[in-house]
Enzyme design. Sequence first.
Site, PDB file in Angstrom:
ATOM      1  CG  HIS A 132      -2.003  -0.929   1.287  1.00 18.82           C
ATOM      2  ND1 HIS A 132      -2.274  -1.726   2.367  1.00 18.82           N
ATOM      3  CD2 HIS A 132      -2.953  -1.220   0.366  1.00 18.82           C
ATOM      4  CE1 HIS A 132      -3.341  -2.471   2.105  1.00 18.82           C
ATOM      5  NE2 HIS A 132      -3.766  -2.185   0.896  1.00 18.82           N
ATOM      6  CB  CYS A 139      -3.406  -1.542   8.701  1.00 19.68           C
ATOM      7  SG  CYS A 139      -1.686  -1.509   8.467  1.00 19.68           S
TER       8      CYS A 139
HETATM    9  C1  CIR Z   1      -3.417  -7.613   3.440  1.00 15.11           C
HETATM   10  O1  CIR Z   1      -2.557  -8.089   2.687  1.00 15.11           O
HETATM   11  O2  CIR Z   1      -4.449  -7.121   3.006  1.00 15.11           O
HETATM   12  C2  CIR Z   1      -3.182  -7.647   4.931  1.00 15.11           C
HETATM   13  N1  CIR Z   1      -2.462  -8.821   5.266  1.00 15.11           N
HETATM   14  C3  CIR Z   1      -2.438  -6.428   5.406  1.00 15.11           C
HETATM   15  C4  CIR Z   1      -3.234  -5.165   5.247  1.00 15.11           C
HETATM   16  C5  CIR Z   1      -2.524  -3.967   5.779  1.00 15.11           C
HETATM   17  N2  CIR Z   1      -3.339  -2.826   5.661  1.00 15.11           N
HETATM   18  C6  CIR Z   1      -2.895  -1.582   5.567  1.00 15.11           C
HETATM   19  O3  CIR Z   1      -1.698  -1.351   5.479  1.00 15.11           O
HETATM   20  N3  CIR Z   1      -3.778  -0.608   5.492  1.00 15.11           N
END
Ligand code: CIR
Length: 257
Positions: A165, A252
């Site tokens: 991201h 997140c």
């Molecule tokens: C994913 O790959 O979607 C999750 N394991 C990690 C998401 C992290 N989210 C974020 O940085 N906003």
Amino acid sequence: MFTKAITRKPCKALVNGISTAMFGEGKPVYEDAVEQHDQYVATLRELGLEVLDLEADERYPDSCFVEDPAVVMPECAVITNPATDSRKGEKYEIVDAIKKFYSDDQIFHLEEPGTMEGGDVMLIDKTFYVGQSERTNAEGARQFAAIVAKFGYDVSTVPVTEGLHLKDFVIYLGNNDILVSAVMNDVPEFQKYNRFVVPEEELYAINSLNINGTVLTPKGFPKTQAYIESLGYPVRPMNTNEFRLIDGSLTCLSLRF
Ligand code: CIR
């Protein structure tokens, strides 16, 4: 000023969360993730936020990363459309929580074929920088821009070429200060900000989080921590090691508004 946050407790299925292993290899330990999440929620509360901590949802391994299925701002909330099959359903689950704080006419939805995840969305003043990544496509950014334009926000898109991201590689601390990777340091749109290029070995520390003047930063990254302190921010190093194994970090784990 943030006054509220939404979080979701990690589920046991978290061990099967999606991982690129970009920040480390191995599976998270559920009990340790719960402890780290409790600390995170306690810290937000200590910093004055009212936190709605949702129950764990075993259907979605990555559902503790509530930043991704919605983008919130004072005027409205946009329910996004997560890109991966295992996360798509999270958008239906976040709506009930959002409805506790926003009226129906303040809630908007992105539609297929647009995809977006909140980790790709960074707000600075009235500009949203939207990462174009494997999770957020041009159509998602276009729909988002049309919604937020009604409230006076601009959207500027930025390619994400290094990993998951946008906010893994650039973060806004406040007062014109941003933390960037070497790649983001060259992005024309970011030249107007005071940039600190986080050393390669501390890349994970970019995803730090300013909560009303105090900066939460991942524990164990002394150069980045020292830089943030040198700007005058009180810093709270946080242990996010379990989330790190599945590409998760500080922003997140909450929606803040
Ligand atoms: C994913 O790959 O979607 C999750 N394991 C990690 C998401 C992290 N989210 C974020 O940085 N906003």
